[in-house]
Scaffold this active site. Structure first.
Site, PDB file in Angstrom:
ATOM      1  N   ARG A 177       0.935  -1.090   0.043  1.00 59.79           N
ATOM      2  CA  ARG A 177       0.264   0.103   0.065  1.00 59.79           C
ATOM      3  C   ARG A 177       0.687   1.294   0.144  1.00 59.79           C
ATOM      4  NH1 ARG A 177      -5.598  -0.763   2.153  1.00 59.79           N
ATOM      5  NH2 ARG A 177      -5.531  -2.909   3.241  1.00 59.79           N
TER       6      ARG A 177
ATOM      7  N   GLY B 294      -0.083   0.527   7.968  1.00 62.14           N
ATOM      8  CA  GLY B 294      -1.039   0.470   8.952  1.00 62.14           C
ATOM      9  C   GLY B 294      -2.024  -0.586   8.669  1.00 62.14           C
TER      10      GLY B 294
ATOM     11  N   HIS C 154     -15.671   7.371  42.523  1.00 62.01           N
ATOM     12  CA  HIS C 154     -17.054   7.819  42.127  1.00 62.01           C
ATOM     13  C   HIS C 154     -16.957   9.269  41.763  1.00 62.01           C
ATOM     14  CE1 HIS C 154     -21.400   8.004  42.886  1.00 62.01           C
ATOM     15  NE2 HIS C 154     -21.067   8.970  43.756  1.00 62.01           N
TER      16      HIS C 154
END
Ligand code: NAI
Length: 462
Positions: A35, A39, A441
């Site tokens: 290519r 990737g 939290h």
């Protein structure tokens, strides 16, 4: 003709990670990639561009669904498809350039072109033949075809074409309710496309925990996706406005047809090894087309290894990356290892779906005694504050030892939450270990802890 310690064929997540690790371990390394950019499928036409489109359309969905509820008034933005495509391309380019930089930094030679193996120890790229003590096949996979379906990548597309359709279609038929079909189906449904998913089996996402799959289908249906299950697609035919998809319902063999402006074929992928010359090199293959390897990624031909989608196992970028690192270590004389029992899977829809380890169905089939701790995101204050109360965490632990065997999450940030469980499983943790760990939290991760509590004396907020 150059001489290398290692030549990796393929520059996708498996190949490029392998090349980097080889170089880090002091091996003279080259990577063959045909290519224009590094990737592989993942970065160029898979994981990464799809995440850009999922992100953009997720925000659009939020505007439509939730903005007014938060006092954010004003009309929904219009969609500039060209600009959205450009954004997607920028994301891809940023990432592929990043790998090119990493290659330079690690002094890896990028052999541009398509490679083949004329003989053990040799890799041919274009007119040149290079020699290498070790060759790693990391050539990935390609979309599988389906008899009767002719892909033109314009109207009848694979995931590659679906990422860059010329315009947003009014209607789309997705063949296959797997990961690709549901992620891309979600993208277009949020853009206003009428999406119908036609699936051979009686449930979506085969292999997923059945309870999660059921909840997932319900939530997707709420977002407008239509499902035709138990339907075997027979073929497609181009029509004046798009294409017709013929299918037969498996329950009564009745024939049906559905027409749409676009059709996405997403019925799986197959290993991509064509043109490598593996037969000539004497490399043995599996019956289903994968390269056969032993426990150390070694083929039957000394010095030739294979990893990623080209070998048996889940076709996941991160599995390929792990194998890439492990095989590099094996080549360098170290102890490369992949724990196939702890490989997470994520579907990047909204809500996200993530899982690791065994499903209840698998444990039942194995006849193992287990317990389940479940916690709904409706009981999680943070999730409720952002309208993400749908879904739940389901933690499965061994009935006798309390050791965590699996976890299945549908809900906000599921793809990130799952990793706390992955680490716990790597350390052989019990559900109680998770339950006794303080969780900040308000965070989504409290739902994981609550599910762990539910494996013991009970969740607090359910
Ligand atoms: P898949 O294997 O996930 O799903 C294919 C679906 O097509 C199955 O549900 C199957 O029952 C159905 N099907 C097969 N033949 C059919 C027919 N004739 N008619 C109707 N339905 C039929 O494959 P998918 O979605 O194409 O993905 C390919 C690979 O890429 C998978 O291994 C997947 O894990 C990977 N992938 C992973 C992603 C992620 O981790 N987020 C994203 C995209 C792909």
């Amino acid at each position: 003709m150059a001489e290398f310690d290692v030549i990796v064929i393929g520059g996708g997540p498996g190949g490029y990670v392998c090349a980097i690790r080889c170089a880090q371990l002091g091996l003279k390394t080259a990577c063959v990639e045909g290519r224009e950019t590094l990737g592989g499928t993942c970065l160029n036409v898979g994981c990464i561009p799809s995440k850009a489109l999922l992100n953009a359309t997720h925000h659009l969905h939020e505007v439509h669904e939730n903005f007014e509820k938060m006092g954010l008034m004003g009309g929904a933005p219009t969609v500039d498809w060209g600009k959205m495509q450009a954004y997607k391309q920028d994301v891809v380019t940023g990432n592929t350039k990043g790998i090119e930089f990493l290659f330079k930094k690690n002094k890896i030679t990028w052999l541009k072109g398509w490679g083949s193996i004329p003989a053990a120890g040799q890799v041919k790229v274009g007119d040149e033949t290079h020699s290498a003590k070790h060759i790693v096949i990391a050539t990935g996979s390609e979309p599988a075809s389906l008899p009767g379906v002719t892909v033109d990548e314009e109207v009848v597309v694979t995931s590659t074409g679906a990422l860059s359709l010329g315009n947003i279609p009014k209607s789309m038929v997705v063949i296959g309710a797997g990961v690709i079909g549901l992620e891309m189906g979600s993208v277009y449904a949020r853009l206003g496309t009428e999406v119908t998913v036609v699936e051979y089996l009686d449930a979506i996402t085969p292999g997923m925990d059945a309870e999660v799959a059921k909840a997932f289908q319900k939530l997707l249906a709420k977002q407008g996706l239509k499902f035709v299950l138990g339907a075997a697609v027979q073929g497609t035919e181009r029509s004046a406005t798009g294409a017709k998809v013929a299918y037969k319902l498996r329950k009564d063999d009745s024939a049906h047809e559905i027409e749409a402006e676009a059709v996405l074929l997403a019925t799986g992928r197959r290993p991509y090894t064509a043109g490598l010359g593996l037969e000539g090199a004497g490399v043995q293959m599996e019956p289903r087309g994968q390269v056969q390897i032993d426990g150390h990624f070694q083929t039957n031909v000394k010095g030739i290894y294979a990893i990623g989608d080209a070998v048996v196992g889940p076709m996941l970028a991160h599995k390929a990356e792990d194998e890439g690192m492990a095989v590099a270590e094996v080549i360098a004389g170290k102890h490369g290892h992949v724990n196939y029992d702890v490989i997470p899977g994520v579907i990047y829809t909204t809500p996200e779906v993530a899982s690791v380890g065994k499903t209840e169905e698998q444990l039942k089939a194995e006849g193992r005694a287990y317990k389940v701790g479940k916690f709904p995101f409706m009981g999680n204050a943070r999730a409720k504050a952002v309208f993400q109360g749908d879904g739940f965490v389901k933690l499965i632990a061994d009935k006798a030892t309390d050791r965590i065997l699996g976890c299945h999450i549908i809900g906000p940030g599921a793809g990130d939450l799952i990793h706390e469980v992955c680490v716990a499983m790597e350390f052989g943790a019990s559900a109680q270990d998770l339950a006794l760990t303080c969780h900040a939290h308000p965070t989504y991760s409290e739902a994981v802890r609550e599910a762990a509590l539910a494996c013991g004396d009970g969740a607090i907020h359910a």
